[in-house]
Scaffold this active site. Structure first.
Site, PDB file in Angstrom:
ATOM      1  N   LYS A  48       0.844  -1.198   0.000  1.00 56.14           N
ATOM      2  CA  LYS A  48       0.000   0.000   0.000  1.00 56.14           C
ATOM      3  C   LYS A  48       0.884   1.256   0.000  1.00 56.14           C
ATOM      4  CE  LYS A  48      -0.322  -0.521   5.005  1.00 56.14           C
ATOM      5  NZ  LYS A  48      -0.984  -1.280   6.063  1.00 56.14           N
ATOM      6  N   TYR A 267      16.219  29.700   9.717  1.00 58.60           N
ATOM      7  CA  TYR A 267      15.039  30.446  10.158  1.00 58.60           C
ATOM      8  C   TYR A 267      14.969  30.499  11.677  1.00 58.60           C
ATOM      9  CZ  TYR A 267      12.915  30.448   5.501  1.00 58.60           C
ATOM     10  OH  TYR A 267      12.640  30.652   4.189  1.00 58.60           O
TER      11      TYR A 267
END
Ligand SMILES: *Cc1c(COP(=O)(O)O)cnc(C)c1O
Length: 373
Positions: A48, A267
């Site tokens: 999957k 950041y």
């Protein structure tokens, strides 16, 4: 003082692609190891979510070639894709269940639904009337409370002679909620419930175990085991793992810079240097599945040497402390291992407090993928 290096090592123009190399031989080896651990059971493959992000086509083809004949996917769409990859002698099951109007596709591609409720059983039987060859799996919930027939529904099914006689099952399954914790009382409880229900389905193959369930021992194996994570080199039941790493994700050094004591990086300027340092800026970020859970704690590898991720991970970039790497040894364009034989799924998951499954399935689409057999 800041020195920006743009040296390309051997002088050639560097290939700056990030790379994801998958070792199909290792996937096969892991599946063989599962077959040795559960020698009396069929080993199915969970593929999957694009084979946990590693590539449905390549993974399924390799497993099919090595004799795997049962595959599970999440949705009908995934199953239709898989059918163009594996021949009709492979059984393809759809975990998410059967929904009204889908029968034509199931029959056309010879797929099998996993029936998860009484209404789904009735809907399936109604839609396939006349097709006696159409087979399905029946999923009994034994405690996970996610998919599968509840206890009440199971009792109603067992009491309905007509339904029991009409439905043609190729598999009876349930799913373990806590198999990664061998001592968890849920395991025994689910096992006992599954065994009790099994007696009502003589002659139908049974399946309970995912990867971690395989490691719980023979009692849990039944006729088929359904590993996913173990195939892809995860550790289903930490800390020990008998499965080998199957992939390496690498970024490339884009820039090297030297910074003074007191400077910061990234950041929010969350990391400040106490001493002068060297930083390598690498072209992988959270858009590639290298999530901010690795802010300030990720460990990456350069030629086998462990290096720290500094500050916040950006969308496309991260900063690595290369102060300890001799100046001439590292260049723009060099590979940095993010996940792989050094930084395993287990190691990374512990560092980032993220599951191994999430690391795998989030590996982004920007990596240049290659497969070796
Ligand atoms: C995903 C899944 C598996 C495989 O689980 P792993 O932990 O990856 O081995 C098995 N059974 C079901 C029903 C699943 O949804």
């Amino acid at each position: 003082m800041e020195v920006v290096s743009q040296s390309y090592g051997d002088g050639a123009v560097p290939d700056l692609h990030t790379t994801l190399s998958v070792n199909l031989g290792a996937v096969i080896e892991n599946s063989r190891h599962i077959r040795r651990l559960a020698p009396h059971s069929e080993c199915a493959a969970m593929v999957k979510a694009d084979a946990y992000g590693l590539g449905l086509k390549e993974i399924s083809q390799a497993l099919y070639k090595d004799g795997i004949r049962t595959f599970f996917v999440a949705s009908l769409t995934e199953a239709v894709s898989l059918r163009s990859i594996v021949a009709l002698d492979a059984d393809v099951y759809v975990l998410n269940g059967y929904f009204s109007g889908q029968a034509a596709q199931y029959l056309k591609y010879q797929l099998r639904p996993v029936l998860n409720s009484l209404p789904q059983i009735e809907c399936w039987l109604g839609d396939i009337t006349g097709d006696s060859g159409a087979l399905a799996a029946l999923h009994i919930d034994t405690g996970m409370n996610r998919l599968g027939l509840s206890g009440v529904e199971t009792d109603r099914l067992l009491a309905d002679k007509n339904l029991m006689n009409t439905i043609r099952l190729s598999l009876l399954m349930s799913h373990l909620a806590c198999a990664d914790q061998p001592e968890h009382p849920y395991n025994k409880s689910q096992l006992e419930k599954f065994k009790a229900i099994s007696t009502a389905f003589p002659g139908i193959p049974k399946s309970l175990a995912n990867s971690a369930g395989v490691l719980l021992g023979e009692e849990y194996h039944f006729d088929m085991v359904r590993p996913g994570l173990a195939l892809y080199g995860g550790a289903p039941c930490p800390p020990i793992s008998p499965f080998e790493n199957v992939f390496t994700a690498q970024g490339k050094v884009l820039q090297l810079r030297e910074v003074d004591a007191g400077s910061s990086v990234g950041y929010g300027a969350t990391h400040t240097f106490r001493d002068p340092a060297r930083i390598a800026t690498v072209n992988v970020g959270y858009a590639d599945g290298y999530l901010q859970c690795f802010n300030g704690c990720g460990q990456v590898y350069f030629k086998g040497q462990q290096l720290s991720v500094l500050g916040k991970v950006s969308m496309d970039l991260l900063a690595v402390d290369v102060t300890a790497v001799p100046d001439r040894d590292i260049n723009v364009g060099d590979d940095i291992e993010l996940f792989g034989p050094h930084e395993t799924l287990l190691a990374a998951s512990r560092r980032g407090h993220i599951s191994q499954y999430e690391i795998l399935t989030l590996l982004g689409k920007r990596y240049k993928r290659s497969y070796k057999s």
